[in-house]
Scaffold this motif. Structure first.
Motif, PDB file in Angstrom:
ATOM      1  N   MET A  42       0.849  -1.178   0.000  1.00  0.00           N
ATOM      2  CA  MET A  42       0.000   0.000   0.000  1.00  0.00           C
ATOM      3  C   MET A  42       0.892   1.238   0.000  1.00  0.00           C
ATOM      4  SD  MET A  42      -1.618   2.737   1.393  1.00  0.00           S
ATOM      5  CE  MET A  42      -0.712   2.736   2.918  1.00  0.00           C
ATOM      6  N   ALA A  43       0.537   2.224  -0.797  1.00  0.00           N
ATOM      7  CA  ALA A  43       1.294   3.474  -0.849  1.00  0.00           C
ATOM      8  C   ALA A  43       0.337   4.650  -0.894  1.00  0.00           C
ATOM      9  CB  ALA A  43       2.216   3.492  -2.061  1.00  0.00           C
ATOM     10  N   ARG A  44       0.683   5.693  -0.175  1.00  0.00           N
ATOM     11  CA  ARG A  44      -0.092   6.934  -0.188  1.00  0.00           C
ATOM     12  C   ARG A  44       0.876   8.089  -0.382  1.00  0.00           C
ATOM     13  NH1 ARG A  44      -5.272   6.467   1.848  1.00  0.00           N
ATOM     14  NH2 ARG A  44      -5.342   8.645   2.514  1.00  0.00           N
ATOM     15  N   ILE A  45       0.502   9.024  -1.258  1.00  0.00           N
ATOM     16  CA  ILE A  45       1.298  10.223  -1.485  1.00  0.00           C
ATOM     17  C   ILE A  45       0.425  11.426  -1.151  1.00  0.00           C
ATOM     18  CG2 ILE A  45       2.597  11.601  -3.149  1.00  0.00           C
ATOM     19  CD1 ILE A  45       3.150   9.047  -4.710  1.00  0.00           C
ATOM     20  N   ASN A  46       0.860  12.177  -0.166  1.00  0.00           N
ATOM     21  CA  ASN A  46       0.116  13.348   0.309  1.00  0.00           C
ATOM     22  C   ASN A  46      -1.331  13.004   0.654  1.00  0.00           C
ATOM     23  OD1 ASN A  46       2.456  14.891  -0.135  1.00  0.00           O
ATOM     24  ND2 ASN A  46       1.857  15.308  -2.249  1.00  0.00           N
ATOM     25  N   GLY A  47      -1.517  11.821   1.234  1.00  0.00           N
ATOM     26  CA  GLY A  47      -2.824  11.423   1.716  1.00  0.00           C
ATOM     27  C   GLY A  47      -3.691  10.694   0.718  1.00  0.00           C
ATOM     28  N   CYS A  48      -3.232  10.565  -0.522  1.00  0.00           N
ATOM     29  CA  CYS A  48      -4.020   9.888  -1.555  1.00  0.00           C
ATOM     30  C   CYS A  48      -3.320   8.605  -1.987  1.00  0.00           C
ATOM     31  CB  CYS A  48      -4.199  10.798  -2.777  1.00  0.00           C
ATOM     32  SG  CYS A  48      -5.047  12.359  -2.420  1.00  0.00           S
ATOM     33  N   GLU A  49      -4.099   7.565  -2.232  1.00  0.00           N
ATOM     34  CA  GLU A  49      -3.500   6.324  -2.706  1.00  0.00           C
ATOM     35  C   GLU A  49      -2.869   6.546  -4.071  1.00  0.00           C
ATOM     36  OE1 GLU A  49      -5.810   2.826  -2.528  1.00  0.00           O
ATOM     37  OE2 GLU A  49      -6.546   3.184  -0.478  1.00  0.00           O
ATOM     38  N   ALA A  50      -1.617   6.158  -4.178  1.00  0.00           N
ATOM     39  CA  ALA A  50      -0.875   6.357  -5.425  1.00  0.00           C
ATOM     40  C   ALA A  50       0.316   5.422  -5.442  1.00  0.00           C
ATOM     41  CB  ALA A  50      -0.419   7.806  -5.549  1.00  0.00           C
ATOM     42  N   GLU A  51       0.793   5.103  -6.636  1.00  0.00           N
ATOM     43  CA  GLU A  51       1.932   4.216  -6.793  1.00  0.00           C
ATOM     44  C   GLU A  51       3.108   4.893  -7.470  1.00  0.00           C
ATOM     45  OE1 GLU A  51       2.294   1.219  -5.643  1.00  0.00           O
ATOM     46  OE2 GLU A  51       0.247   0.944  -4.880  1.00  0.00           O
ATOM     47  N   GLN A  52       2.925   6.130  -7.968  1.00  0.00           N
ATOM     48  CA  GLN A  52       3.975   6.774  -8.737  1.00  0.00           C
ATOM     49  C   GLN A  52       4.249   8.168  -8.203  1.00  0.00           C
ATOM     50  OE1 GLN A  52       2.433   6.617 -12.742  1.00  0.00           O
ATOM     51  NE2 GLN A  52       3.225   4.555 -13.101  1.00  0.00           N
ATOM     52  N   LEU A  53       5.551   8.498  -8.117  1.00  0.00           N
ATOM     53  CA  LEU A  53       6.001   9.833  -7.737  1.00  0.00           C
ATOM     54  C   LEU A  53       6.490  10.515  -9.005  1.00  0.00           C
ATOM     55  CD1 LEU A  53       6.443  11.566  -5.144  1.00  0.00           C
ATOM     56  CD2 LEU A  53       8.804  10.708  -5.133  1.00  0.00           C
ATOM     57  N   ILE A  54       6.149  11.770  -9.187  1.00  0.00           N
ATOM     58  CA  ILE A  54       6.521  12.491 -10.405  1.00  0.00           C
ATOM     59  C   ILE A  54       8.041  12.469 -10.584  1.00  0.00           C
ATOM     60  CG2 ILE A  54       6.594  14.722  -9.209  1.00  0.00           C
ATOM     61  CD1 ILE A  54       5.503  15.955 -11.825  1.00  0.00           C
ATOM     62  N   VAL A  55       8.505  12.287 -11.817  1.00  0.00           N
ATOM     63  CA  VAL A  55       9.919  12.084 -12.086  1.00  0.00           C
ATOM     64  C   VAL A  55      10.752  13.308 -11.721  1.00  0.00           C
ATOM     65  CG1 VAL A  55       9.865  12.885 -14.491  1.00  0.00           C
ATOM     66  CG2 VAL A  55      11.515  11.124 -13.789  1.00  0.00           C
ATOM     67  N   THR A  56      10.151  14.487 -11.687  1.00  0.00           N
ATOM     68  CA  THR A  56      10.899  15.698 -11.344  1.00  0.00           C
ATOM     69  C   THR A  56      11.038  15.904  -9.842  1.00  0.00           C
ATOM     70  OG1 THR A  56       8.845  16.995 -11.483  1.00  0.00           O
ATOM     71  CG2 THR A  56      10.246  16.901 -13.462  1.00  0.00           C
ATOM     72  N   ASP A  57      10.457  15.000  -9.058  1.00  0.00           N
ATOM     73  CA  ASP A  57      10.602  15.137  -7.611  1.00  0.00           C
ATOM     74  C   ASP A  57      12.082  15.045  -7.237  1.00  0.00           C
ATOM     75  OD1 ASP A  57      10.742  14.014  -4.719  1.00  0.00           O
ATOM     76  OD2 ASP A  57       8.701  14.751  -4.912  1.00  0.00           O
ATOM     77  N   ARG A  58      12.515  15.892  -6.330  1.00  0.00           N
ATOM     78  CA  ARG A  58      13.930  15.955  -5.978  1.00  0.00           C
ATOM     79  C   ARG A  58      14.413  14.725  -5.192  1.00  0.00           C
ATOM     80  NH1 ARG A  58      16.447  20.964  -6.673  1.00  0.00           N
ATOM     81  NH2 ARG A  58      17.825  20.572  -4.897  1.00  0.00           N
ATOM     82  N   ALA A  59      13.475  13.931  -4.714  1.00  0.00           N
ATOM     83  CA  ALA A  59      13.874  12.665  -4.105  1.00  0.00           C
ATOM     84  C   ALA A  59      14.496  11.752  -5.145  1.00  0.00           C
ATOM     85  CB  ALA A  59      12.677  11.974  -3.456  1.00  0.00           C
ATOM     86  N   THR A  60      13.929  11.742  -6.355  1.00  0.00           N
ATOM     87  CA  THR A  60      14.466  10.897  -7.416  1.00  0.00           C
ATOM     88  C   THR A  60      15.646  11.560  -8.115  1.00  0.00           C
ATOM     89  OG1 THR A  60      12.914  11.786  -9.071  1.00  0.00           O
ATOM     90  CG2 THR A  60      12.204   9.869  -7.802  1.00  0.00           C
ATOM     91  N   GLN A  61      15.668  12.881  -8.169  1.00  0.00           N
ATOM     92  CA  GLN A  61      16.737  13.594  -8.867  1.00  0.00           C
ATOM     93  C   GLN A  61      18.020  13.680  -8.039  1.00  0.00           C
ATOM     94  OE1 GLN A  61      16.672  14.865 -12.003  1.00  0.00           O
ATOM     95  NE2 GLN A  61      14.594  14.161 -12.385  1.00  0.00           N
ATOM     96  N   TYR A  62      17.861  13.930  -6.722  1.00  0.00           N
ATOM     97  CA  TYR A  62      19.040  14.203  -5.898  1.00  0.00           C
ATOM     98  C   TYR A  62      19.038  13.482  -4.543  1.00  0.00           C
ATOM     99  CZ  TYR A  62      19.023  18.091  -9.190  1.00  0.00           C
ATOM    100  OH  TYR A  62      18.980  18.836 -10.343  1.00  0.00           O
ATOM    101  N   GLY A  63      18.034  12.676  -4.271  1.00  0.00           N
ATOM    102  CA  GLY A  63      17.935  12.112  -2.926  1.00  0.00           C
ATOM    103  C   GLY A  63      17.685  13.189  -1.906  1.00  0.00           C
TER     104      GLY A  63
END
Length: 269
Positions: free
Chosen positions: A1-22
């Motif tokens: 199970m995954a939730r992003i900002n309170g909504c069920e979701a499985e994908q984080l936008i590719v421009t998120d800085r977690a994926t770009q730079y940790g």
């Protein structure tokens, strides 16, 4: 199970800085009896880390409600991981203009082999790869965990359950995924993490509990030889709690007196 900002979701936008730079931080907590165990300590560490990274804080009351709701869905032990990224924005490394952090929450089953580790203990190797000195980030559970990925590869290649990890100066820091304590006579020791390593939530809890035991505690910078001369050794993290170490390379440990004392207090909290 995954939730992003309170909504069920499985994908984080590719421009998120977690994926770009940790660019963010995370915590992994244990659920016990439908409640997030030691959540106050996880929350306090989040706040310290976000301040260190200058990432805006989420609504802590909302996050606590989210975590509590998910924890209530477990009938036994469980795992909740909370990741906070700076979000999307900025140009290159610059975080300018990033004002909306993303909160990702996932759940998982508790690793049941930890039961065996708690009862039987484990053997540790000693990693040849070493942690760099990073005083700006030391202690914080940020998302840049490539050192741990490389350490885990070494551990798996050697067939170890886990291993002692040192810094580039040869000082004992932790294992690949836990903090380490050792006892000599009536004193408990744990490494100074001001230059490398992660200040684990269970480490903090153990430090608190030591005050109510017959032992004293010292936070030290020590070489491997000092650790190998201990009377007993144990490791800690938020999921496995306290696990005795039976062996480090060819050195064996049989005593569990401090561990037994601490476990009594930990599980009575």
């Amino acid at each position: 199970m995954a939730r992003i900002n309170g909504c069920e979701a499985e994908q984080l936008i590719v421009t998120d800085r977690a994926t770009q730079y940790g660019d963010g931080c995370f915590t992994t907590l244990c659920v016990k009896n439908g409640l997030p165990w030691l959540w106050d300590l996880h929350l306090a560490r989040f706040q310290r880390t976000l301040d260190a990274l200058a990432i805006p804080h989420p609504d802590w009351q909302w996050l606590t409600q989210e975590v509590s709701q998910l924890a209530a869905g477990f009938t036994d032990l469980g795992v909740i991981k909370v990741l906070i990224s700076r979000g999307s924005g900025g140009r290159g490394y610059s975080p300018a203009g990033c004002h909306n952090p993303n909160v990702v929450i996932t759940t998982a089953q508790w690793p049941h082999h930890y039961h065996d580790w708690q009862q039987q203990g484990i053997a540790l190797g000693v990693c040849q790869q070493a942690l760099g000195l990073t005083p700006m980030l030391a202690g914080h559970k940020h998302l840049n965990r490539l050192e741990q990925v490389l350490l885990k590869q070494e551990i798996e290649q050697q067939g170890w359950q886990d291993a002692v990890v040192r810094d580039v100066l040869g000082q004992v820091v932790e294992t690949s995924a836990s903090n380490i304590f050792w006892r000599k006579d009536q004193t408990l020791y744990t490494p100074d993490l001001s230059m490398a390593g992660v200040c684990g939530v269970m480490r903090e809890q153990v430090i608190r509990l030591v005050a109510s035991t017959p032992y004293c505690l010292q936070i030290v910078k020590s070489q491997l030889d000092t650790l190998l001369c201990a009377d007993e050794v144990f490791i800690t993290n938020a999921l496995m709690a306290l696990v005795p170490v039976n062996q480090i390379n060819d050195t064996y440990f049989t005593e569990r007196t401090a561990l037994t004392e601490l476990n009594k207090r930990l599980y009575s909290c």
